[in-house]
Design a protein around this motif. Structure first.
Motif, PDB file in Angstrom:
ATOM      1  N   SER A 201       0.780  -1.190  -0.080  1.00 40.44           N
ATOM      2  CA  SER A 201      -0.005   0.075   0.034  1.00 40.44           C
ATOM      3  C   SER A 201       0.933   1.377   0.031  1.00 40.44           C
ATOM      4  CB  SER A 201      -0.790   0.173   1.145  1.00 40.44           C
ATOM      5  OG  SER A 201      -0.112  -0.122   2.493  1.00 40.44           O
ATOM      6  N   LEU A 202       0.364   2.344  -0.716  1.00 41.87           N
ATOM      7  CA  LEU A 202       0.971   3.478  -0.708  1.00 41.87           C
ATOM      8  C   LEU A 202       0.349   4.543   0.080  1.00 41.87           C
ATOM      9  CD1 LEU A 202       1.568   3.607  -4.707  1.00 41.87           C
ATOM     10  CD2 LEU A 202       3.281   2.816  -3.046  1.00 41.87           C
ATOM     11  N   PHE A 203       1.071   5.780   0.270  1.00 44.98           N
ATOM     12  CA  PHE A 203       0.371   6.582   1.206  1.00 44.98           C
ATOM     13  C   PHE A 203       0.643   7.964   0.297  1.00 44.98           C
ATOM     14  CE2 PHE A 203       4.672   6.438   2.939  1.00 44.98           C
ATOM     15  CZ  PHE A 203       5.125   7.651   3.016  1.00 44.98           C
ATOM     16  N   VAL A 204      -0.124   9.014   0.539  1.00 43.69           N
ATOM     17  CA  VAL A 204      -0.012  10.485   0.248  1.00 43.69           C
ATOM     18  C   VAL A 204      -0.253  11.393   1.317  1.00 43.69           C
ATOM     19  CG1 VAL A 204      -1.271   9.888  -2.070  1.00 43.69           C
ATOM     20  CG2 VAL A 204      -2.725  10.533  -0.408  1.00 43.69           C
ATOM     21  N   ASP A 205       0.295  12.502   1.097  1.00 43.57           N
ATOM     22  CA  ASP A 205       0.351  13.558   2.172  1.00 43.57           C
ATOM     23  C   ASP A 205      -1.267  13.729   2.573  1.00 43.57           C
ATOM     24  OD1 ASP A 205       2.980  13.788   2.479  1.00 43.57           O
ATOM     25  OD2 ASP A 205       2.938  15.632   1.169  1.00 43.57           O
ATOM     26  N   GLU A 206      -1.455  13.677   3.855  1.00 46.29           N
ATOM     27  CA  GLU A 206      -2.962  13.964   4.518  1.00 46.29           C
ATOM     28  C   GLU A 206      -2.573  15.138   5.560  1.00 46.29           C
ATOM     29  OE1 GLU A 206      -5.267  10.759   5.693  1.00 46.29           O
ATOM     30  OE2 GLU A 206      -4.075   9.168   4.350  1.00 46.29           O
ATOM     31  N   PRO A 207      -3.494  15.909   5.698  1.00 43.51           N
ATOM     32  CA  PRO A 207      -3.183  17.036   6.790  1.00 43.51           C
ATOM     33  C   PRO A 207      -3.166  16.117   8.247  1.00 43.51           C
ATOM     34  CG  PRO A 207      -5.306  17.371   5.516  1.00 43.51           C
ATOM     35  CD  PRO A 207      -4.669  16.015   5.181  1.00 43.51           C
ATOM     36  N   GLY A 208      -1.968  16.681   8.829  1.00 41.09           N
ATOM     37  CA  GLY A 208      -1.613  16.354  10.098  1.00 41.09           C
ATOM     38  C   GLY A 208      -0.715  15.213  10.276  1.00 41.09           C
ATOM     39  N   LYS A 209      -0.243  14.514   9.016  1.00 46.81           N
ATOM     40  CA  LYS A 209       0.490  13.191   8.878  1.00 46.81           C
ATOM     41  C   LYS A 209       1.743  13.551   7.985  1.00 46.81           C
ATOM     42  CE  LYS A 209      -3.653  10.529   9.188  1.00 46.81           C
ATOM     43  NZ  LYS A 209      -4.380   9.360   8.742  1.00 46.81           N
ATOM     44  N   SER A 210       2.004  14.849   7.465  1.00 44.09           N
ATOM     45  CA  SER A 210       3.029  14.897   6.601  1.00 44.09           C
ATOM     46  C   SER A 210       4.382  15.492   7.344  1.00 44.09           C
ATOM     47  CB  SER A 210       2.525  15.890   5.636  1.00 44.09           C
ATOM     48  OG  SER A 210       2.563  17.113   6.170  1.00 44.09           O
ATOM     49  N   LEU A 211       5.505  15.282   6.692  1.00 41.56           N
ATOM     50  CA  LEU A 211       6.815  15.710   7.046  1.00 41.56           C
ATOM     51  C   LEU A 211       6.722  17.287   7.553  1.00 41.56           C
ATOM     52  CD1 LEU A 211       9.835  15.245   7.970  1.00 41.56           C
ATOM     53  CD2 LEU A 211      10.454  15.890   5.597  1.00 41.56           C
ATOM     54  N   THR A 212       6.144  18.176   6.740  1.00 35.94           N
ATOM     55  CA  THR A 212       5.916  19.427   6.834  1.00 35.94           C
ATOM     56  C   THR A 212       5.032  19.614   8.494  1.00 35.94           C
ATOM     57  OG1 THR A 212       5.819  20.048   4.640  1.00 35.94           O
ATOM     58  CG2 THR A 212       4.652  21.512   6.254  1.00 35.94           C
ATOM     59  N   ASP A 213       4.023  18.678   8.504  1.00 37.51           N
ATOM     60  CA  ASP A 213       3.175  18.849   9.837  1.00 37.51           C
ATOM     61  C   ASP A 213       4.244  18.567  11.063  1.00 37.51           C
ATOM     62  OD1 ASP A 213       0.635  19.633   8.638  1.00 37.51           O
ATOM     63  OD2 ASP A 213       0.496  17.426   8.090  1.00 37.51           O
ATOM     64  N   TYR A 214       5.064  17.498  10.738  1.00 37.32           N
ATOM     65  CA  TYR A 214       5.987  17.068  11.939  1.00 37.32           C
ATOM     66  C   TYR A 214       6.745  18.225  12.183  1.00 37.32           C
ATOM     67  CZ  TYR A 214       9.915  15.069  14.120  1.00 37.32           C
ATOM     68  OH  TYR A 214      11.096  14.541  14.985  1.00 37.32           O
ATOM     69  N   ASN A 215       7.312  18.911  11.412  1.00 37.84           N
ATOM     70  CA  ASN A 215       8.242  20.047  11.394  1.00 37.84           C
ATOM     71  C   ASN A 215       7.652  21.277  12.335  1.00 37.84           C
ATOM     72  OD1 ASN A 215      10.783  18.777  10.444  1.00 37.84           O
ATOM     73  ND2 ASN A 215      10.241  19.150   8.370  1.00 37.84           N
ATOM     74  N   THR A 216       6.473  21.559  11.560  1.00 38.15           N
ATOM     75  CA  THR A 216       5.658  22.571  12.345  1.00 38.15           C
ATOM     76  C   THR A 216       5.689  22.298  13.602  1.00 38.15           C
ATOM     77  OG1 THR A 216       4.588  23.206  10.127  1.00 38.15           O
ATOM     78  CG2 THR A 216       3.484  23.974  12.047  1.00 38.15           C
ATOM     79  N   ARG A 217       5.161  21.136  14.108  1.00 39.36           N
ATOM     80  CA  ARG A 217       4.879  20.833  15.546  1.00 39.36           C
ATOM     81  C   ARG A 217       6.096  20.936  16.160  1.00 39.36           C
ATOM     82  NH1 ARG A 217       0.716  15.581  15.889  1.00 39.36           N
ATOM     83  NH2 ARG A 217      -0.873  16.212  14.528  1.00 39.36           N
ATOM     84  N   ARG A 218       7.288  20.373  15.671  1.00 41.99           N
ATOM     85  CA  ARG A 218       8.538  20.749  16.470  1.00 41.99           C
ATOM     86  C   ARG A 218       8.928  21.951  16.657  1.00 41.99           C
ATOM     87  NH1 ARG A 218      13.666  20.634  15.151  1.00 41.99           N
ATOM     88  NH2 ARG A 218      13.370  20.399  13.155  1.00 41.99           N
ATOM     89  N   SER A 219       8.853  23.022  15.591  1.00 37.02           N
ATOM     90  CA  SER A 219       9.187  24.149  15.863  1.00 37.02           C
ATOM     91  C   SER A 219       8.164  24.814  16.995  1.00 37.02           C
ATOM     92  CB  SER A 219       8.956  24.988  14.397  1.00 37.02           C
ATOM     93  OG  SER A 219       9.723  24.484  13.522  1.00 37.02           O
TER      94      SER A 219
END
Length: 228
Positions: A201-219
């Motif tokens: 199974s493949l995955f696509v970016d979903e709100p709250g689950k992407s690398l951008t979301d991870y970096n935003t939360r960490r910042s």
């Protein structure tokens, strides 16, 4: 100046074979004498053939030195995969050389510890312990590139994860994932993965689950004042 850059600068100064006083090295790199003493110990422990002692001076007695190199994460991965294989060979001399070269790489890697928890330990991990994780790196990198989910066995737990990014911390690799089992982000140590396989199974970016979301939360977490 980052410590990695300072260590490289010290090697460049010492490579002329002349005796350099610790005070002169401290002035050239704009650090204290105590820092120079620690740097000399680090370089010596990493295999740089340094001769000298406090109060007298230091010099490199014999070595093949290379100009500064800019390596990609994939090139660093290739280096450690090769060193891991040679480090576990039956040739004692080559095995020892692989371990020494790995230590030298650790000594000059960037020391940005803003993300990795202190418990990771960085380069203090024994070569064999860190090498256990190297075998998983090609599969993880492929899964990140093709955006495929992974099933991993970690601490006796079977987890389904979306691999987002590999990070290197001085012989120790970690992978940022969105864990579909726990429904949260995690930063897992690759050397602690017991088993792993790519899922179809493949995955696509979903709100709250992407690398951008991870970096935003960490910042946001870094910017928040500590709780009293």
């Amino acid at each position: 100046m980052r410590r990695a850059d300072r260590l490289m600068q010290l090697v460049q100064i010492l490579r002329d074979g002349s005796l350099h006083k610790a005070g002169d090295l401290a002035a050239a790199t704009q650090v204290s004498l105590r820092t120079i003493y620690r740097d000399m110990e680090t370089l010596a422990a990493s295999g740089v053939p340094i001769e000298g002692e406090r109060g007298i001076g230091y010099r490199v007695i014999a070595a093949i030195t290379l100009p500064p190199l800019n390596l990609t994460m994939t090139e660093v991965e290739a280096l450690h995969l090769g060193l891991s294989a040679v480090g576990h060979s039956d040739d004692t001399e080559l095995s020892a050389a692989a371990r020494a070269l790995s230590a030298k790489l650790d000594a000059v890697m960037p020391e940005d510890r803003s993300r990795a928890p202190a418990s990771y330990g960085f380069a203090v991990y024994p070569f064999a312990d860190a090498a256990r994780g190297f075998q998983h790196l090609p599969v993880i990198r492929q899964a990140i590139r093709t955006r495929q989910k992974l099933e991993v066995v970690l601490n006796d737990q079977h987890l389904t994860v979306r691999p987002l990014q590999l990070d290197y911390w001085g012989r120790l690799w970690t992978c940022v994932v969105w864990c579909e089992t726990s429904k949260e982000f995690d930063d897992i140590r690759v050397d602690q993965i017991a088993e792993m396989r790519i899922l179809p199974s493949l995955f696509v970016d979903e709100p709250g689950k992407s690398l951008t979301d991870y970096n935003t939360r960490r910042s946001a977490a870094k910017a928040s004042p500590p709780a009293k």
